[in-house]
Design an enzyme around this catalytic site. Structure first.
Site, PDB file in Angstrom:
ATOM      1  N   HIS A 166       1.166  -1.252   0.046  1.00 20.33           N
ATOM      2  CA  HIS A 166      -0.169  -0.113  -0.120  1.00 20.33           C
ATOM      3  C   HIS A 166       0.493   1.170  -0.391  1.00 20.33           C
ATOM      4  O   HIS A 166       1.924   1.513   0.696  1.00 20.33           O
ATOM      5  CB  HIS A 166      -0.684   0.362   1.316  1.00 20.33           C
TER       6      HIS A 166
ATOM      7  N   CYS B  95      -6.623   1.993   5.605  1.00 22.78           N
ATOM      8  CA  CYS B  95      -6.607   0.600   6.576  1.00 22.78           C
ATOM      9  C   CYS B  95      -6.330   0.564   7.463  1.00 22.78           C
ATOM     10  O   CYS B  95      -5.619   0.996   7.883  1.00 22.78           O
ATOM     11  CB  CYS B  95      -6.726  -0.530   5.298  1.00 22.78           C
TER      12      CYS B  95
ATOM     13  N   GLU C 169       0.936   3.729   2.351  1.00 22.44           N
ATOM     14  CA  GLU C 169       1.776   3.972   3.211  1.00 22.44           C
ATOM     15  C   GLU C 169       2.585   3.623   3.231  1.00 22.44           C
ATOM     16  O   GLU C 169       3.920   4.047   4.159  1.00 22.44           O
ATOM     17  CB  GLU C 169       0.315   4.244   4.226  1.00 22.44           C
TER      18      GLU C 169
ATOM     19  N   CYS D 137      -2.165  -0.155   7.542  1.00 26.02           N
ATOM     20  CA  CYS D 137      -2.207   0.900   7.174  1.00 26.02           C
ATOM     21  C   CYS D 137      -1.650   1.891   8.963  1.00 26.02           C
ATOM     22  O   CYS D 137      -0.842   1.972   8.778  1.00 26.02           O
ATOM     23  CB  CYS D 137      -2.424   1.246   5.990  1.00 26.02           C
TER      24      CYS D 137
END
Length: 152
Positions: A54, A84, A56, A87
């Site tokens: 992801h 999410c 992040e 993260c």
């Protein structure tokens, strides 16, 4: 006192680049206390065949490498979509001071929606959270991306 300068435009640029690669268009940048971008990334889960890639997480990895530390106190993270749970937890473990995000994520969010990671007593560190930063543009990127998928 230094005036606030948003770095969401840079995160949106990373999101657009991710979308151009066929990734869900989410982008992130990490900024040090002086306002300098130390890391930037867009989603790369498909490109890297990695469910943890992801924006992040990739930005946190790059920032930690840049400062030679597993922690990022004093740093700010700008991300185009509400993180999410995975993260949000990584942000906590990295001790990021401030989280700025654009669009809310009612389906998979981990900050204000869903898991609400920072509300749990087990949470190691809770960053200052600012939501809705450039939300309209971030939401538009996501809507357009998913509309193209449905048409394709």
């Amino acid at each position: 006192m230094t005036p606030f300068i948003s770095h969401m435009a840079a995160a949106l640029a990373e999101a657009r680049a991710a979308g151009n690669l066929g990734e869900v268009p989410v982008g992130a940048v990490i900024v040090d206390e002086g306002g300098r971008i130390v890391a930037r990334a867009g989603n790369r889960t498909r490109t890297m065949n990695d469910p943890t890639a992801h924006a992040e997480v990739l930005a946190i990895r790059a920032a930690c490498a840049a400062v030679a530390s597993e922690r990022l106190p004093g740093h700010s993270l700008y991300v185009t979509l509400e993180p999410c749970a995975m993260c949000a937890t990584a942000i906590s473990h990295a001790r990021i001071a401030r989280l700025y995000y654009g669009a809310s994520d009612p389906k998979s969010g981990g900050v204000a929606c869903g898991a609400r990671v920072y509300a749990h007593p087990q949470c190691h560190h809770v960053p200052e959270v600012y939501d809705g930063i450039a939300a309209t543009e971030a939401e538009a990127l996501l809507r357009e991306f998913f509309a193209r998928l449905r048409l394709g």
